[in-house]
Motif scaffolding. Structure first.
Motif, mmCIF file in Angstrom:
data_model
loop_
_atom_site.group_PDB
_atom_site.id
_atom_site.type_symbol
_atom_site.label_atom_id
_atom_site.label_comp_id
_atom_site.label_asym_id
_atom_site.label_seq_id
_atom_site.Cartn_x
_atom_site.Cartn_y
_atom_site.Cartn_z
ATOM 1 N N PRO A 1 1.039 -1.139 0.152
ATOM 2 C CA PRO A 1 -0.077 0.088 0.025
ATOM 3 C C PRO A 1 0.975 1.112 0.025
ATOM 4 O O PRO A 1 1.929 1.158 0.244
ATOM 5 C CB PRO A 1 -0.633 -0.165 1.180
ATOM 6 C CG PRO A 1 0.171 -0.801 2.345
ATOM 7 C CD PRO A 1 0.873 -1.852 1.303
ATOM 8 N N ALA B 1 -6.558 0.801 1.632
ATOM 9 C CA ALA B 1 -5.705 0.011 1.928
ATOM 10 C C ALA B 1 -6.371 -0.666 3.113
ATOM 11 O O ALA B 1 -6.211 -2.221 3.405
ATOM 12 C CB ALA B 1 -4.463 0.156 2.338
ATOM 13 N N ASN B 2 -6.711 -0.047 3.814
ATOM 14 C CA ASN B 2 -7.526 -0.598 5.408
ATOM 15 C C ASN B 2 -8.931 0.122 5.371
ATOM 16 O O ASN B 2 -9.202 0.975 5.907
ATOM 17 C CB ASN B 2 -6.920 -0.166 6.615
ATOM 18 C CG ASN B 2 -5.376 -0.584 6.360
ATOM 19 O OD1 ASN B 2 -4.933 -1.738 6.331
ATOM 20 N ND2 ASN B 2 -4.324 0.299 6.189
ATOM 21 N N PRO B 3 -9.879 -0.657 4.649
ATOM 22 C CA PRO B 3 -11.399 -0.102 4.553
ATOM 23 C C PRO B 3 -11.938 0.113 5.861
ATOM 24 O O PRO B 3 -12.697 1.024 5.954
ATOM 25 C CB PRO B 3 -12.127 -1.093 3.665
ATOM 26 C CG PRO B 3 -11.064 -1.987 2.967
ATOM 27 C CD PRO B 3 -9.753 -1.981 3.850
ATOM 28 N N GLU C 1 -10.523 1.182 8.633
ATOM 29 C CA GLU C 1 -9.754 2.115 9.360
ATOM 30 C C GLU C 1 -10.362 3.593 9.467
ATOM 31 O O GLU C 1 -10.694 4.006 8.280
ATOM 32 C CB GLU C 1 -8.237 2.087 8.975
ATOM 33 C CG GLU C 1 -7.321 2.822 9.658
ATOM 34 C CD GLU C 1 -5.812 2.903 9.189
ATOM 35 O OE1 GLU C 1 -5.063 2.137 9.748
ATOM 36 O OE2 GLU C 1 -5.453 3.620 7.991
ATOM 37 N N HIS D 1 -3.985 5.681 2.922
ATOM 38 C CA HIS D 1 -3.313 4.745 2.551
ATOM 39 C C HIS D 1 -4.249 3.717 1.415
ATOM 40 O O HIS D 1 -5.212 3.389 1.873
ATOM 41 C CB HIS D 1 -2.947 3.747 3.678
ATOM 42 C CG HIS D 1 -1.866 4.457 4.571
ATOM 43 N ND1 HIS D 1 -2.076 4.795 5.748
ATOM 44 C CD2 HIS D 1 -0.403 4.580 4.082
ATOM 45 C CE1 HIS D 1 -1.282 5.410 6.073
ATOM 46 N NE2 HIS D 1 0.055 5.169 5.355
ATOM 47 N N THR E 1 -4.610 1.003 -2.161
ATOM 48 C CA THR E 1 -4.118 0.061 -2.725
ATOM 49 C C THR E 1 -4.491 -0.050 -4.196
ATOM 50 O O THR E 1 -5.566 0.786 -4.429
ATOM 51 C CB THR E 1 -4.011 -1.361 -1.918
ATOM 52 O OG1 THR E 1 -3.576 -2.641 -2.563
ATOM 53 C CG2 THR E 1 -5.551 -1.594 -1.942
#
Length: 389
Positions: free
Chosen positions: A127, A365-367, A369, A386, A388
Protein backbone atom coordinates in the motif's frame (compact mmCIF):
# COMPACT_ATOMS: atom_id res chain seq x y z
CA UNK A 1 -14.77 25.08 12.73
CA UNK A 2 -15.45 21.53 13.76
CA UNK A 3 -16.23 18.66 11.39
CA UNK A 4 -17.75 15.22 11.64
CA UNK A 5 -15.88 13.41 8.88
CA UNK A 6 -16.82 15.16 5.65
CA UNK A 7 -19.65 17.17 7.21
CA UNK A 8 -19.87 20.17 9.51
CA UNK A 9 -20.97 19.23 13.03
CA UNK A 10 -24.73 19.26 13.65
CA UNK A 11 -24.43 22.26 15.97
CA UNK A 12 -23.30 24.45 13.08
CA UNK A 13 -26.04 23.14 10.80
CA UNK A 14 -28.63 23.94 13.48
CA UNK A 15 -27.16 27.42 13.89
CA UNK A 16 -27.62 27.99 10.17
CA UNK A 17 -31.17 26.66 10.08
CA UNK A 18 -32.35 28.27 13.32
CA UNK A 19 -30.59 31.59 13.98
CA UNK A 20 -28.43 32.19 10.90
CA UNK A 21 -25.94 34.15 13.00
CA UNK A 22 -24.46 33.08 16.35
CA UNK A 23 -22.13 34.82 18.75
CA UNK A 24 -18.95 32.80 19.30
CA UNK A 25 -15.58 32.95 21.03
CA UNK A 26 -12.59 32.16 18.82
CA UNK A 27 -9.76 29.83 19.90
CA UNK A 28 -7.80 33.02 20.58
CA UNK A 29 -10.37 34.38 23.05
CA UNK A 30 -11.91 36.94 20.69
CA UNK A 31 -15.67 37.44 20.62
CA UNK A 32 -17.31 37.57 17.21
CA UNK A 33 -20.32 36.69 15.09
CA UNK A 34 -20.46 33.58 12.94
CA UNK A 35 -22.55 33.90 9.77
CA UNK A 36 -23.88 30.56 8.52
CA UNK A 37 -26.42 30.97 5.69
CA UNK A 38 -25.44 30.97 2.02
CA UNK A 39 -27.00 34.28 1.01
CA UNK A 40 -25.78 36.04 4.16
CA UNK A 41 -22.21 34.79 3.70
CA UNK A 42 -22.34 35.88 0.07
CA UNK A 43 -23.60 39.31 1.11
CA UNK A 44 -20.73 39.79 3.57
CA UNK A 45 -18.14 38.66 1.03
CA UNK A 46 -19.55 41.04 -1.56
CA UNK A 47 -19.55 44.14 0.65
CA UNK A 48 -15.99 45.23 1.58
CA UNK A 49 -17.24 48.71 2.49
CA UNK A 50 -19.21 47.45 5.50
CA UNK A 51 -17.17 44.30 6.21
CA UNK A 52 -13.51 45.21 6.24
CA UNK A 53 -10.58 42.81 5.92
CA UNK A 54 -8.10 45.56 6.74
CA UNK A 55 -9.74 46.42 10.06
CA UNK A 56 -9.87 42.76 11.05
CA UNK A 57 -6.21 42.15 10.25
CA UNK A 58 -5.12 44.76 12.80
CA UNK A 59 -6.69 42.51 15.46
CA UNK A 60 -5.04 39.32 14.19
CA UNK A 61 -3.46 37.21 16.96
CA UNK A 62 -0.60 36.48 14.55
CA UNK A 63 0.62 40.08 14.88
CA UNK A 64 -0.33 40.75 18.50
CA UNK A 65 2.63 41.75 20.64
CA UNK A 66 4.62 43.02 17.67
CA UNK A 67 5.75 46.59 17.22
CA UNK A 68 3.64 48.52 14.74
CA UNK A 69 6.58 48.57 12.33
CA UNK A 70 7.07 44.79 12.45
CA UNK A 71 3.31 44.16 12.26
CA UNK A 72 3.10 46.35 9.16
CA UNK A 73 5.97 44.43 7.55
CA UNK A 74 4.32 41.09 8.39
CA UNK A 75 1.04 42.25 6.83
CA UNK A 76 2.58 43.78 3.70
CA UNK A 77 1.53 42.07 0.49
CA UNK A 78 -1.06 39.86 2.16
CA UNK A 79 -4.01 40.39 -0.16
CA UNK A 80 -6.46 38.82 2.31
CA UNK A 81 -5.75 41.63 4.76
CA UNK A 82 -6.47 44.55 2.40
CA UNK A 83 -9.58 46.42 1.30
CA UNK A 84 -10.03 48.33 -1.94
CA UNK A 85 -8.33 50.40 -3.27
CA UNK A 86 -5.11 48.94 -1.79
CA UNK A 87 -6.30 45.41 -2.49
CA UNK A 88 -7.29 46.35 -6.04
CA UNK A 89 -3.81 47.75 -6.74
CA UNK A 90 -2.06 44.49 -5.80
CA UNK A 91 -4.62 42.17 -7.33
CA UNK A 92 -4.54 44.02 -10.66
CA UNK A 93 -0.84 43.22 -10.94
CA UNK A 94 -1.38 39.50 -10.29
CA UNK A 95 -4.56 38.80 -12.23
CA UNK A 96 -2.88 38.34 -15.67
CA UNK A 97 -0.89 35.40 -14.26
CA UNK A 98 -4.01 33.49 -13.20
CA UNK A 99 -6.42 33.86 -16.09
CA UNK A 100 -8.20 30.80 -17.49
CA UNK A 101 -6.30 31.33 -20.76
CA UNK A 102 -2.95 31.27 -18.96
CA UNK A 103 -3.96 28.12 -17.05
CA UNK A 104 -4.84 26.38 -20.33
CA UNK A 105 -1.34 27.10 -21.57
CA UNK A 106 -0.05 25.46 -18.39
CA UNK A 107 -2.16 22.33 -18.84
CA UNK A 108 0.47 20.26 -20.73
CA UNK A 109 2.99 20.88 -17.95
CA UNK A 110 0.41 19.99 -15.29
CA UNK A 111 -0.28 16.73 -17.15
CA UNK A 112 3.46 15.96 -17.09
CA UNK A 113 3.66 16.69 -13.36
CA UNK A 114 0.62 14.50 -12.61
CA UNK A 115 1.95 11.61 -14.74
CA UNK A 116 5.34 11.78 -13.01
CA UNK A 117 3.67 11.73 -9.58
CA UNK A 118 1.62 8.70 -10.62
CA UNK A 119 4.83 6.95 -11.68
CA UNK A 120 6.29 7.70 -8.25
CA UNK A 121 3.15 6.43 -6.54
CA UNK A 122 3.32 3.18 -8.50
CA UNK A 123 7.01 2.77 -7.68
CA UNK A 124 6.26 3.27 -3.99
CA UNK A 125 4.38 -0.02 -4.11
CA UNK A 126 1.22 -1.20 -2.43
CA UNK A 127 0.00 0.00 0.00
CA UNK A 128 1.05 3.62 -0.51
CA UNK A 129 0.17 6.91 1.12
CA UNK A 130 -1.72 8.90 -1.50
CA UNK A 131 -1.19 12.17 0.38
CA UNK A 132 2.62 12.12 0.54
CA UNK A 133 3.09 10.38 -2.82
CA UNK A 134 0.52 12.23 -4.94
CA UNK A 135 -1.78 14.82 -3.35
CA UNK A 136 1.06 16.92 -1.92
CA UNK A 137 3.70 16.67 -4.67
CA UNK A 138 1.46 17.68 -7.59
CA UNK A 139 0.35 21.17 -6.42
CA UNK A 140 3.67 21.75 -4.67
CA UNK A 141 5.63 21.30 -7.88
CA UNK A 142 3.15 23.40 -9.87
CA UNK A 143 3.31 26.36 -7.47
CA UNK A 144 7.10 26.02 -7.14
CA UNK A 145 7.47 26.39 -10.90
CA UNK A 146 5.05 29.31 -11.04
CA UNK A 147 6.86 31.19 -8.27
CA UNK A 148 10.40 30.15 -9.07
CA UNK A 149 10.76 28.29 -5.75
CA UNK A 150 13.32 25.45 -5.74
CA UNK A 151 11.36 22.20 -5.50
CA UNK A 152 14.16 20.82 -3.30
CA UNK A 153 12.91 23.20 -0.59
CA UNK A 154 9.40 21.72 -0.58
CA UNK A 155 9.77 19.70 2.65
CA UNK A 156 10.81 22.84 4.52
CA UNK A 157 8.01 25.07 3.24
CA UNK A 158 5.41 22.35 3.71
CA UNK A 159 6.51 21.92 7.33
CA UNK A 160 6.35 25.69 7.91
CA UNK A 161 2.92 25.88 6.29
CA UNK A 162 1.67 23.04 8.49
CA UNK A 163 2.80 24.88 11.64
CA UNK A 164 1.34 28.18 10.51
CA UNK A 165 -2.09 26.66 9.76
CA UNK A 166 -2.24 24.34 12.81
CA UNK A 167 -4.58 26.17 15.17
CA UNK A 168 -3.82 23.71 17.99
CA UNK A 169 -0.25 25.01 18.29
CA UNK A 170 0.71 27.84 20.66
CA UNK A 171 0.59 31.23 18.96
CA UNK A 172 4.35 31.69 19.47
CA UNK A 173 5.06 28.66 17.27
CA UNK A 174 2.69 29.83 14.55
CA UNK A 175 4.21 33.33 14.60
CA UNK A 176 7.68 31.77 14.35
CA UNK A 177 6.54 29.82 11.29
CA UNK A 178 5.19 33.01 9.73
CA UNK A 179 8.49 34.81 10.31
CA UNK A 180 10.49 31.89 8.90
CA UNK A 181 8.25 31.77 5.85
CA UNK A 182 8.73 35.45 5.13
CA UNK A 183 12.49 35.24 5.71
CA UNK A 184 12.68 32.38 3.23
CA UNK A 185 10.64 34.26 0.64
CA UNK A 186 12.82 37.35 1.17
CA UNK A 187 15.83 35.37 -0.08
CA UNK A 188 13.90 34.37 -3.21
CA UNK A 189 12.75 37.95 -3.80
CA UNK A 190 16.35 39.19 -3.49
CA UNK A 191 17.47 36.55 -5.99
CA UNK A 192 14.64 37.47 -8.38
CA UNK A 193 15.44 41.19 -8.12
CA UNK A 194 19.04 40.42 -9.10
CA UNK A 195 18.01 38.18 -12.00
CA UNK A 196 14.27 38.14 -12.83
CA UNK A 197 13.15 34.87 -14.39
CA UNK A 198 10.01 33.87 -16.29
CA UNK A 199 8.07 33.00 -13.14
CA UNK A 200 5.53 35.17 -11.32
CA UNK A 201 8.13 36.85 -9.10
CA UNK A 202 10.22 37.70 -12.13
CA UNK A 203 7.17 39.10 -13.93
CA UNK A 204 6.19 41.25 -10.96
CA UNK A 205 9.70 42.65 -10.65
CA UNK A 206 10.08 43.37 -14.38
CA UNK A 207 6.67 44.94 -14.84
CA UNK A 208 5.90 46.42 -11.40
CA UNK A 209 9.24 46.49 -9.60
CA UNK A 210 9.07 50.24 -9.00
CA UNK A 211 5.51 50.03 -7.64
CA UNK A 212 6.02 47.14 -5.21
CA UNK A 213 8.15 47.27 -2.08
CA UNK A 214 10.29 44.28 -1.15
CA UNK A 215 7.98 43.60 1.81
CA UNK A 216 4.98 43.53 -0.52
CA UNK A 217 6.71 41.11 -2.89
CA UNK A 218 7.63 38.89 0.05
CA UNK A 219 4.04 38.91 1.33
CA UNK A 220 2.55 38.15 -2.08
CA UNK A 221 4.94 35.26 -2.64
CA UNK A 222 4.44 33.84 0.86
CA UNK A 223 0.65 33.89 0.47
CA UNK A 224 0.72 32.30 -3.00
CA UNK A 225 3.14 29.58 -1.88
CA UNK A 226 0.97 28.49 1.05
CA UNK A 227 -2.38 28.89 -0.71
CA UNK A 228 -1.09 27.27 -3.89
CA UNK A 229 -0.19 23.93 -2.37
CA UNK A 230 -2.17 23.59 0.89
CA UNK A 231 -5.63 23.96 -0.60
CA UNK A 232 -5.30 21.88 -3.75
CA UNK A 233 -3.35 19.10 -2.04
CA UNK A 234 -6.07 18.70 0.57
CA UNK A 235 -8.78 18.70 -2.10
CA UNK A 236 -6.94 15.92 -3.95
CA UNK A 237 -6.61 13.75 -0.85
CA UNK A 238 -10.04 14.38 0.61
CA UNK A 239 -11.73 14.27 -2.79
CA UNK A 240 -10.21 10.89 -3.57
CA UNK A 241 -11.51 9.50 -0.28
CA UNK A 242 -14.98 10.88 -1.04
CA UNK A 243 -14.99 9.24 -4.46
CA UNK A 244 -13.74 5.92 -3.08
CA UNK A 245 -16.72 5.95 -0.73
CA UNK A 246 -19.05 6.66 -3.69
CA UNK A 247 -17.92 4.11 -6.31
CA UNK A 248 -20.66 4.91 -8.84
CA UNK A 249 -19.56 8.53 -8.93
CA UNK A 250 -15.89 7.52 -9.00
CA UNK A 251 -16.60 5.47 -12.13
CA UNK A 252 -18.16 8.48 -13.85
CA UNK A 253 -15.11 10.65 -13.13
CA UNK A 254 -12.82 7.88 -14.38
CA UNK A 255 -14.72 6.98 -17.54
CA UNK A 256 -16.54 10.12 -18.76
CA UNK A 257 -14.49 13.28 -19.44
CA UNK A 258 -17.72 15.34 -19.51
CA UNK A 259 -18.30 14.52 -15.84
CA UNK A 260 -14.94 15.77 -14.58
CA UNK A 261 -15.62 19.52 -14.51
CA UNK A 262 -18.99 19.20 -12.73
CA UNK A 263 -17.46 16.64 -10.34
CA UNK A 264 -14.74 19.08 -9.30
CA UNK A 265 -17.32 21.80 -8.60
CA UNK A 266 -19.47 19.45 -6.52
CA UNK A 267 -16.46 18.19 -4.56
CA UNK A 268 -15.44 21.80 -3.88
CA UNK A 269 -18.91 22.58 -2.56
CA UNK A 270 -19.41 19.38 -0.59
CA UNK A 271 -15.97 19.33 1.03
CA UNK A 272 -15.43 23.09 1.50
CA UNK A 273 -11.95 22.53 2.92
CA UNK A 274 -11.46 26.18 3.95
CA UNK A 275 -13.49 26.39 7.15
CA UNK A 276 -13.69 30.16 7.15
CA UNK A 277 -12.26 32.82 4.88
CA UNK A 278 -10.39 35.75 6.43
CA UNK A 279 -12.49 37.37 9.17
CA UNK A 280 -14.06 40.77 8.64
CA UNK A 281 -14.65 43.72 10.92
CA UNK A 282 -17.82 45.78 10.60
CA UNK A 283 -17.31 49.44 9.71
CA UNK A 284 -20.83 50.34 10.85
CA UNK A 285 -23.75 48.72 12.60
CA UNK A 286 -25.23 46.06 10.31
CA UNK A 287 -28.13 43.64 10.31
CA UNK A 288 -27.72 40.05 9.15
CA UNK A 289 -30.52 37.45 9.32
CA UNK A 290 -32.44 39.73 11.66
CA UNK A 291 -29.50 40.12 14.05
CA UNK A 292 -28.04 43.55 14.78
CA UNK A 293 -24.24 43.52 14.83
CA UNK A 294 -22.46 46.59 16.25
CA UNK A 295 -19.77 48.52 14.44
CA UNK A 296 -16.19 47.31 14.93
CA UNK A 297 -17.34 43.71 15.52
CA UNK A 298 -15.47 40.65 14.32
CA UNK A 299 -17.47 38.71 11.71
CA UNK A 300 -16.57 35.16 10.67
CA UNK A 301 -18.10 33.09 7.89
CA UNK A 302 -18.74 29.33 7.91
CA UNK A 303 -18.16 28.24 4.33
CA UNK A 304 -18.94 24.52 4.87
CA UNK A 305 -22.41 25.08 6.34
CA UNK A 306 -23.19 27.87 3.86
CA UNK A 307 -22.36 25.56 0.96
CA UNK A 308 -24.74 22.99 2.45
CA UNK A 309 -27.62 25.42 2.84
CA UNK A 310 -30.87 23.99 1.50
CA UNK A 311 -31.82 27.47 0.35
CA UNK A 312 -28.84 27.32 -2.05
CA UNK A 313 -29.10 23.76 -3.36
CA UNK A 314 -31.42 20.75 -3.10
CA UNK A 315 -30.29 17.77 -0.99
CA UNK A 316 -27.25 19.74 0.17
CA UNK A 317 -25.74 16.98 2.31
CA UNK A 318 -25.63 14.55 -0.62
CA UNK A 319 -22.58 14.31 -2.87
CA UNK A 320 -23.91 14.35 -6.44
CA UNK A 321 -21.30 15.07 -9.09
CA UNK A 322 -23.90 15.16 -11.85
CA UNK A 323 -25.21 18.57 -10.80
CA UNK A 324 -21.98 20.55 -10.85
CA UNK A 325 -22.98 22.87 -7.97
CA UNK A 326 -22.11 26.11 -9.73
CA UNK A 327 -22.14 29.24 -7.60
CA UNK A 328 -20.66 27.65 -4.47
CA UNK A 329 -18.52 29.66 -2.07
CA UNK A 330 -15.52 27.33 -1.81
CA UNK A 331 -13.38 29.97 -3.55
CA UNK A 332 -15.08 32.85 -1.77
CA UNK A 333 -16.95 35.63 -3.55
CA UNK A 334 -16.51 39.28 -4.45
CA UNK A 335 -13.22 41.18 -4.55
CA UNK A 336 -11.43 38.46 -2.56
CA UNK A 337 -12.61 35.57 -4.74
CA UNK A 338 -9.66 33.17 -4.88
CA UNK A 339 -7.12 34.41 -7.40
CA UNK A 340 -5.82 30.89 -7.99
CA UNK A 341 -9.23 29.29 -8.63
CA UNK A 342 -8.52 28.63 -12.36
CA UNK A 343 -5.23 26.93 -11.42
CA UNK A 344 -6.82 24.80 -8.69
CA UNK A 345 -9.61 23.71 -11.03
CA UNK A 346 -7.13 22.82 -13.76
CA UNK A 347 -4.99 20.72 -11.41
CA UNK A 348 -7.99 18.80 -10.08
CA UNK A 349 -9.53 18.29 -13.52
CA UNK A 350 -6.26 16.72 -14.66
CA UNK A 351 -5.34 14.83 -11.47
CA UNK A 352 -8.55 13.04 -10.47
CA UNK A 353 -9.27 11.22 -13.76
CA UNK A 354 -5.57 10.52 -14.34
CA UNK A 355 -5.28 8.86 -10.94
CA UNK A 356 -8.43 6.80 -11.41
CA UNK A 357 -7.49 5.69 -14.93
CA UNK A 358 -3.95 4.72 -13.95
CA UNK A 359 -5.27 2.66 -11.03
CA UNK A 360 -8.75 1.41 -12.00
CA UNK A 361 -8.71 -0.87 -8.97
CA UNK A 362 -7.85 1.93 -6.53
CA UNK A 363 -9.16 1.12 -3.06
CA UNK A 364 -8.54 1.90 0.58
CA UNK A 365 -5.74 -0.26 1.94
CA UNK A 366 -7.56 -0.60 5.28
CA UNK A 367 -11.29 -0.08 4.60
CA UNK A 368 -12.32 -0.35 8.25
CA UNK A 369 -9.72 2.13 9.46
CA UNK A 370 -10.75 5.58 10.68
CA UNK A 371 -9.66 8.28 8.23
CA UNK A 372 -6.79 10.43 9.48
CA UNK A 373 -8.44 13.87 9.24
CA UNK A 374 -6.52 17.10 9.98
CA UNK A 375 -8.90 18.28 12.69
CA UNK A 376 -7.11 21.34 14.10
CA UNK A 377 -6.13 23.05 10.89
CA UNK A 378 -7.27 26.14 9.03
CA UNK A 379 -7.45 24.02 5.86
CA UNK A 380 -9.30 20.73 6.30
CA UNK A 381 -7.89 17.56 4.84
CA UNK A 382 -6.14 14.28 5.54
CA UNK A 383 -2.76 13.65 7.11
CA UNK A 384 -2.50 10.39 5.20
CA UNK A 385 -4.59 8.12 2.97
CA UNK A 386 -3.26 4.60 2.49
CA UNK A 387 -4.45 3.03 -0.75
CA UNK A 388 -3.90 -0.08 -2.79
CA UNK A 389 -4.76 -1.05 -6.37
Amino acid sequence: MRRNGFSPVEELARARDDQGVVQVTTPFGQTGYLVCRFEDVRQVLGDPARFSNARARTKSPLTSGLSEEEAARMRAGGLLGYDPPEHSRLRRMLTPEFTVRRMRRLQPRIVEIVDAALDDLERAGRPADLVSNFALPVPSLVICELLGVPYADRDEFQERSARLLDISLPMEQRMAAQRENREYMATLVARARAEPGEDILGMLIREHGDDLSTDELVGIAALLLIAGHETTSNMLGLGTLALLQNPDQLAMVRDDPQRVGPAVEELLRWLSIVHSVAPRSTTTEVEIAGHSIPADSLVMLSIPVANRDGAFIDDPDELDITRGAGGHLAFGHGVHHCLGAPLARMEMQVAFPALLRRFPGLALANPGEQADFRVFNAVYGLRSLHVTW
